[in-house]
Design a protein around this motif. Structure first.
Motif, PDB file in Angstrom:
ATOM      1  N   UNK A  25     -63.145  94.097  66.567  1.00  0.00           N
ATOM      2  CA  UNK A  25     -62.056  93.942  67.019  1.00  0.00           C
ATOM      3  C   UNK A  25     -60.857  93.625  65.811  1.00  0.00           C
ATOM      4  N   UNK A  26     -61.458  92.630  64.958  1.00  0.00           N
ATOM      5  CA  UNK A  26     -61.195  92.375  64.558  1.00  0.00           C
ATOM      6  C   UNK A  26     -60.598  92.965  62.840  1.00  0.00           C
ATOM      7  N   UNK A  32     -55.019  98.334  62.563  1.00  0.00           N
ATOM      8  CA  UNK A  32     -53.754  98.125  62.918  1.00  0.00           C
ATOM      9  C   UNK A  32     -52.257  97.715  61.789  1.00  0.00           C
ATOM     10  N   UNK A  33     -52.941  96.562  61.325  1.00  0.00           N
ATOM     11  CA  UNK A  33     -51.018  96.249  60.286  1.00  0.00           C
ATOM     12  C   UNK A  33     -51.824  96.853  59.356  1.00  0.00           C
ATOM     13  N   UNK A  34     -52.544  97.460  58.681  1.00  0.00           N
ATOM     14  CA  UNK A  34     -52.599  98.254  57.195  1.00  0.00           C
ATOM     15  C   UNK A  34     -51.612  99.082  58.050  1.00  0.00           C
ATOM     16  N   UNK A  82     -41.052  92.685  60.499  1.00  0.00           N
ATOM     17  CA  UNK A  82     -40.632  94.233  59.069  1.00  0.00           C
ATOM     18  C   UNK A  82     -40.753  92.288  58.031  1.00  0.00           C
ATOM     19  N   UNK A  83     -41.771  91.489  58.569  1.00  0.00           N
ATOM     20  CA  UNK A  83     -42.776  90.406  57.644  1.00  0.00           C
ATOM     21  C   UNK A  83     -43.727  90.120  57.076  1.00  0.00           C
ATOM     22  N   UNK A  84     -44.724  92.116  57.173  1.00  0.00           N
ATOM     23  CA  UNK A  84     -45.927  92.891  57.529  1.00  0.00           C
ATOM     24  C   UNK A  84     -46.791  92.669  56.151  1.00  0.00           C
ATOM     25  N   UNK A  85     -45.345  92.745  55.535  1.00  0.00           N
ATOM     26  CA  UNK A  85     -45.738  92.373  53.862  1.00  0.00           C
ATOM     27  C   UNK A  85     -46.334  90.709  53.591  1.00  0.00           C
ATOM     28  N   UNK A  86     -45.623  90.263  53.963  1.00  0.00           N
ATOM     29  CA  UNK A  86     -45.895  88.776  53.733  1.00  0.00           C
ATOM     30  C   UNK A  86     -47.473  88.000  54.509  1.00  0.00           C
ATOM     31  N   UNK A  87     -47.867  88.957  55.598  1.00  0.00           N
ATOM     32  CA  UNK A  87     -49.105  87.881  56.463  1.00  0.00           C
ATOM     33  C   UNK A  87     -50.070  88.318  55.254  1.00  0.00           C
ATOM     34  N   UNK A  91     -56.180  86.677  58.342  1.00  0.00           N
ATOM     35  CA  UNK A  91     -56.271  86.241  59.024  1.00  0.00           C
ATOM     36  C   UNK A  91     -56.243  86.492  60.298  1.00  0.00           C
ATOM     37  N   UNK A  92     -56.233  86.010  61.683  1.00  0.00           N
ATOM     38  CA  UNK A  92     -55.761  86.911  62.988  1.00  0.00           C
ATOM     39  C   UNK A  92     -54.392  87.386  62.688  1.00  0.00           C
ATOM     40  N   UNK A  93     -53.929  88.226  63.291  1.00  0.00           N
ATOM     41  CA  UNK A  93     -52.430  88.613  63.556  1.00  0.00           C
ATOM     42  C   UNK A  93     -51.544  88.043  64.925  1.00  0.00           C
TER      43      UNK A  93
END
Length: 194
Positions: A25-26, A32-34, A82-87, A91-93
């Motif tokens: 899942x991780x 999915x984030x990528x 919109x801030x995903x580049x700073x995430x 760490x988990x979303x």
């Protein structure tokens, strides 16, 4: 493991069927984030569907208004995407998203209180159930707490922020967080004993 949180307030992750399910899942979430960072709408949709119920619930428990909670959770998700580049992708979303939503919900609660829009009534219902969530009577008692207590209890025991993180989010001293937390938990315990 010594966990001081009351048993009823533990926020459990959805059950995994396979031994490696948590890691899978991780990995899927990181993928999915990528994908969302690359502009893949399907990847963003995966993140939305995986985390929407908990984000909505966090907003609802803070603002006590289903319509406002939906707006706040949507705005929080848009802000997070919109801030995903700073995430921090290590760490988990979900906790990151819920923190964004909680901050927005706290701001909305403060603004409504200034305008005296918030009533004293408890939530008539709580929608969007999340797997492993506490009992409905706990949510009803939680919704009836004063804003200052409810917010810190939600942030600590449902969103699992530390008292220091809560102090930063809410903008109050850590000692105040602890005293509000203690009063809120005492009130919840009394209410649930009835």
């Amino acid at each position: 493991m010594d966990d001081a949180r009351p048993q009823a307030l533990r926020w459990a992750a959805p059950a995994r069927t396979a031994a490696g399910g948590r890691w899978a899942a991780a990995r899927a979430e990181r993928a999915a984030v990528r994908g969302a960072l690359r502009g893949d709408a399907a990847a963003l949709d995966v993140l939305f569907h995986a985390h929407w119920p908990a984000a909505y619930r966090a907003a609802l428990l803070i603002v006590r208004d289903p319509h406002a909670a939906e707006d706040i959770a949507q705005e929080g998700f848009v802000a997070a995407s919109g801030a995903l580049e700073r995430f921090d992708r290590s760490r988990p979303f979900g906790p990151w998203l819920r923190t964004i939503v909680a901050r927005r919900a706290i701001d909305a609660t403060r603004a409504r209180a200034v305008r005296r829009e918030v009533g004293d009534e408890a939530l008539p219902f709580l929608a969007a159930p999340v797997s492993g969530e506490p009992r409905d009577d706990l949510f009803t008692a939680l919704a009836a707490l004063p804003d200052e207590q409810r917010i810190v209890v939600v942030l600590r025991h449902l969103l699992e922020l530390t008292p220091t993180e809560i102090a930063d989010v809410v903008g109050i001293p850590r000692g105040t967080v602890n005293s509000r937390l203690r009063r809120g938990l005492d009130t919840l315990a009394q209410e649930l004993e009835r």
